[in-house]
Design a protein around this motif. Sequence first.
Motif, PDB file in Angstrom:
ATOM      1  N   GLN A 147       0.823  -1.201   0.000  1.00 44.01           N
ATOM      2  CA  GLN A 147       0.000   0.000   0.000  1.00 44.01           C
ATOM      3  C   GLN A 147       0.862   1.258   0.000  1.00 44.01           C
ATOM      4  N   GLN A 150       1.812   1.834  -3.526  1.00 38.42           N
ATOM      5  CA  GLN A 150       0.702   2.368  -4.315  1.00 38.42           C
ATOM      6  C   GLN A 150       0.568   3.875  -4.114  1.00 38.42           C
ATOM      7  N   GLN A 154       1.237   6.865  -6.975  1.00 32.89           N
ATOM      8  CA  GLN A 154       0.251   7.917  -7.266  1.00 32.89           C
ATOM      9  C   GLN A 154       0.863   9.306  -7.080  1.00 32.89           C
TER      10      GLN A 154
END
Length: 327
Positions: A147, A150, A154
């Motif tokens: 996570q 991720q 982004q």
Amino acid sequence: MQPRNMSMSGAVDLSAVKAAAEAKQKAEQARAQRATAQAGGQQPEAHIQLVIDVDESTFEQEVLQRSTEVPVVIDFWAEWCGPCKQLSPILERLAEEYAGQFILAKIDVDSNQMLFQQFGVQGIPAVFAVIAGQALPLFQGAAPEPQVRQVLDQLIEAAEQRFGIVGTQVDPAQAAADRQVQEPVEPEPPSNPALAAAHAALDGGDLGGAIQAYENVLAEEPGNVEAKLGLAQAQLLNRIQGTDPDQARKAAADRPEDVAAQLAVADLDLVGGHVEDAFGRLVGTVQRTFGEDRDAARVRLLELFEVVGPDDPRVIAARGALARVLF
């Protein structure tokens, strides 16, 4: 933790660097220079630090100014924070792996309360990003590596699309070596397998196992300062598990005479980095209570002193305040 959408909406403008348009122009110039260098067969830049320690005196130069050229990820942490010790190694390793796509700035909240308050941090570990002088929250708490990746992906995409900021090409091996040279080499403590097992349990989130392991060490060595600190940390984190912060704070506000409610919020304050608030709440509780209630508040305050450390100025001040209300 749920990754945020890196739309940059609601970002906090720190008003300390050039406007986004100028940042984008500068980034485009840097890209052109790198392209020219690569065409000429030059090697990637090696001496850019990928992980830096930042304080209030270096924040503008190391974070705000750098953020016009590369996304800066900020890790708010503290030495006594167990979840911080789980998250920080992940962020440091990814900073080296991403090799210049972002810079990791580590900020100790105990030594930099102004920055802690400026960013509106509610608890630690807390991770923010600064791009072209604008800050936005990424996530709070120790998150698993997939996570974290991720969120970083982004962030990097948003920095390039919104501002044209793509960082720089860095030799990760050399950057890691540079950081090792800069960090002071401390002598390794004497080997203690039982203490090492306790630390491993705490770092791994096994709070029950950590508490038992630290208690085992202290049974053999009652004066072991490191084990006392570890036990206090593990007990604190164990107490706040499953606590709803909003409900706990409402209960403490509605029922100031409820000692258990005051103890719960003091724990939350300390974990969130609000050390003076935690100490002040408990000193006040000691002052207005008697008997078992007073003793419970006093003992909890002493436990929190262990978490922060006896030499911390805030502990010294709170000890004086405690002595005044007791005697």
